[in-house]
Design an enzyme around this catalytic site. Structure first.
Site, short mmCIF file in Angstrom:
data_model
loop_
_atom_site.label_atom_id
_atom_site.label_comp_id
_atom_site.label_asym_id
_atom_site.label_seq_id
_atom_site.Cartn_x
_atom_site.Cartn_y
_atom_site.Cartn_z
N GLY A 55 15.58 5.91 9.98
CA GLY A 55 15.83 6.69 11.19
C GLY A 55 15.37 8.12 11.06
O GLY A 55 15.86 8.98 11.78
N ASN B 47 11.96 11.08 10.16
CA ASN B 47 10.72 11.54 10.81
C ASN B 47 9.72 10.41 10.99
O ASN B 47 9.16 10.21 12.08
CB ASN B 47 10.06 12.62 9.94
CG ASN B 47 10.96 13.81 9.70
OD1 ASN B 47 11.44 14.42 10.65
ND2 ASN B 47 11.21 14.14 8.45
N ARG C 220 13.10 16.60 -2.82
CA ARG C 220 12.36 15.38 -3.18
C ARG C 220 11.23 15.59 -4.18
O ARG C 220 10.78 14.63 -4.79
CB ARG C 220 11.82 14.73 -1.92
CG ARG C 220 12.97 14.23 -1.09
CD ARG C 220 12.53 13.28 -0.03
NE ARG C 220 13.67 13.00 0.82
CZ ARG C 220 13.60 12.69 2.08
NH1 ARG C 220 12.41 12.61 2.66
NH2 ARG C 220 14.68 12.43 2.78
N HIS D 186 3.82 17.56 -7.51
CA HIS D 186 5.14 18.11 -7.16
C HIS D 186 5.99 18.44 -8.40
O HIS D 186 6.40 19.59 -8.57
CB HIS D 186 5.86 17.18 -6.19
CG HIS D 186 5.13 17.03 -4.89
ND1 HIS D 186 5.12 15.86 -4.17
CD2 HIS D 186 4.36 17.90 -4.20
CE1 HIS D 186 4.37 16.03 -3.09
NE2 HIS D 186 3.90 17.25 -3.08
#
Ligand code: NAD
Length: 396
Positions: free
Chosen positions: A8, A10, A316, A204
């Site tokens: 639910g 983006n 994240r 990242h």
């Protein structure tokens, strides 16, 4: 074809609007969080559908239903799309598994590392009668504008790689997704290349380490630039991590002739292919990051603390990219006995920040390995098991 979208956030809003807007598509949404299901239901009841703003215009799609009860939305779906952060894949797959129809295509966008192991394990008996697939990346940068009502696409990729199991189904799934998503979905060779080729697992955690491993705990007055904060030292670290993945690729290619890993590209080459003209100065890896227009102004994830800001290590860039991507690659390296000292250094630092233990005594045997996608977590203890026919070279 009936389409099920799981999630639910983006990506789910964007998919729901784009797919339901196409003639002949029945789209249903599975939300395992009941509060989200309630908000989708009220959005759909009041507005009737999801509006998606694209750079070139607007589309409006009406999903048939949204529910937290898989029995209401899963049966009959021919295509199930997991538009979720990787840490939610396993739970959601377990919830939908009993209701999946034989022959359904079940996949994640993006897959992250080791999705095939995760899906095979979580789907249990259902894994025998469905096809599993994954996309290398989410095709869009997108954001919810109004929950249960609208989303915005900020940018779209022209091409995305796909892997499937059985591999013989990849071409059909890719052709259908190309049509549905309106971009080129390229059937790749295998899930192993998807696992190793993900560059987010290098970029990242590597930049987080580079920016913050010497942090003394003093608050920052503003969030440091993330990609444009890449120094020559950080670029050297990223290069070293990329070189380790390339060593792993070459070791696998020599141990398993015929295994196709050509999409596992060195970081600099990947940057050029992905961003091309956006990079003003490609003369070095450091300059390629700092002069990339697509990265301009993006800052490190931070959280407020008394006196300013502190790095958000739960964001994240560590909490998804380490356990669900970099550890999958590190696990393959352990099976092939390719040393990865720089990747290990970043994982060791990251697991401390996350309060987890994956690496212990130089091996993937820490107590939190079960919350990761390392192949060892699924009982894979040898290269032969990893390359077992049904995993990477499934017969046509
Ligand atoms: P998101 O943060 O918007 O998704 C959150 C949703 O995931 C929640 O709304 C919920 O529906 C679901 N979820 C979260 N925790 C859950 C749990 N424990 N159990 C079940 N469901 C849970 O994420 P997104 O932006 O939609 O991105 C999805 C994936 O795509 C992520 O891996 C993200 O890193 C990646 N991605 C996103 C973008 C982007 O622009 N949005 C770009 C590239 C990659």
């Amino acid at each position: 074809m009936d389409i099920l979208i799981c999630g639910g956030g983006n990506a789910a809003h964007t998919l729901a609007g784009l797919l339901a807007a196409q003639a002949g598509q029945a789209v249903r949404i599975f939300l395992s969080l009941p509060e989200e299901a309630r908000r989708w239901q009220s959005g759909l009841a009041e507005q009737g559908g999801i509006r998606v703003r694209l750079p070139e215009g607007e589309v409006y799609g009406r999903p048939q239903a949204a529910s937290a009860d898989p029995a209401e939305v899963v049966p009959g779906a021919g295509l199930a799309l997991l538009a979720l952060p990787a840490f939610a894949h396993e739970d959601v797959l377990r919830q939908i598994a009993p209701y999946l129809s034989a022959g359904a295509w079940v996949g994640a966008l993006p897959a992250r590392g080791g999705f095939d192991f995760c899906a095979h394990d979580a789907l249990g008996l259902s894994a025998r009668h469905v096809s599993i697939f994954g996309l290398q990346t989410l095709p869009w940068a997108c954001r919810i504008e109004e929950y249960g009502r609208s989303a915005r696409v900020l940018g779209a990729k022209a091409e995305v790689d796909l892997a499937a199991r059985p591999a013989a189904h990849a071409a059909d799934i890719a052709a259908e997704l190309s049509r549905l998503l309106g971009l080129r979905v390229t059937p790749g060779a295998n899930f192993l290349s998807l696992t190793l080729a993900g560059t987010g697992q290098i970029i990242h955690p590597g930049i987080q380490y580079g920016l913050f491993h010497h942090w003394d705990g003093s608050p920052y007055s503003e969030a440091p630039l993330f990609y444009q904060g890449v120094t020559p030292e950080i670029a050297s670290l990223l290069q070293a991590m990329s070189d380790e993945v390339q060593s792993l690729r070459h070791a696998l290619e020599s141990r398993a002739p015929g295994l196709e890993l050509e999409t596992v590209r060195p970081l600099g080459e990947w940057l050029q292919r992905a961003y091309g003209d956006d990079i003003a100065d490609p003369s070095s890896l450091e300059r390629a990051f700092v002069s990339n227009r697509a990265y301009a102004g993006l800052r490190a994830p931070m959280r407020p603390v008394p006196g300013g800001l502190a790095p958000d290590f739960q964001a994240r860039y560590l909490s998804e990219d380490v356990p669900y991507a970099l550890l999958a690659t590190r696990g393959v390296a352990e099976l092939v006995q390719v040393p990865t000292p720089w990747i290990d250094r970043v994982i060791s630092w990251a697991q401390q920040q996350l309060g987890r233990e994956y690496l212990s005594g130089g091996r993937l045997q820490g107590k939190d390995l079960s919350a990761s996608r390392a192949p060892q977590r699924y009982g894979c203890r040898s290269l032969e098991t990893l390359l077992a026919a049904d995993r990477y070279t499934y017969p046509a």
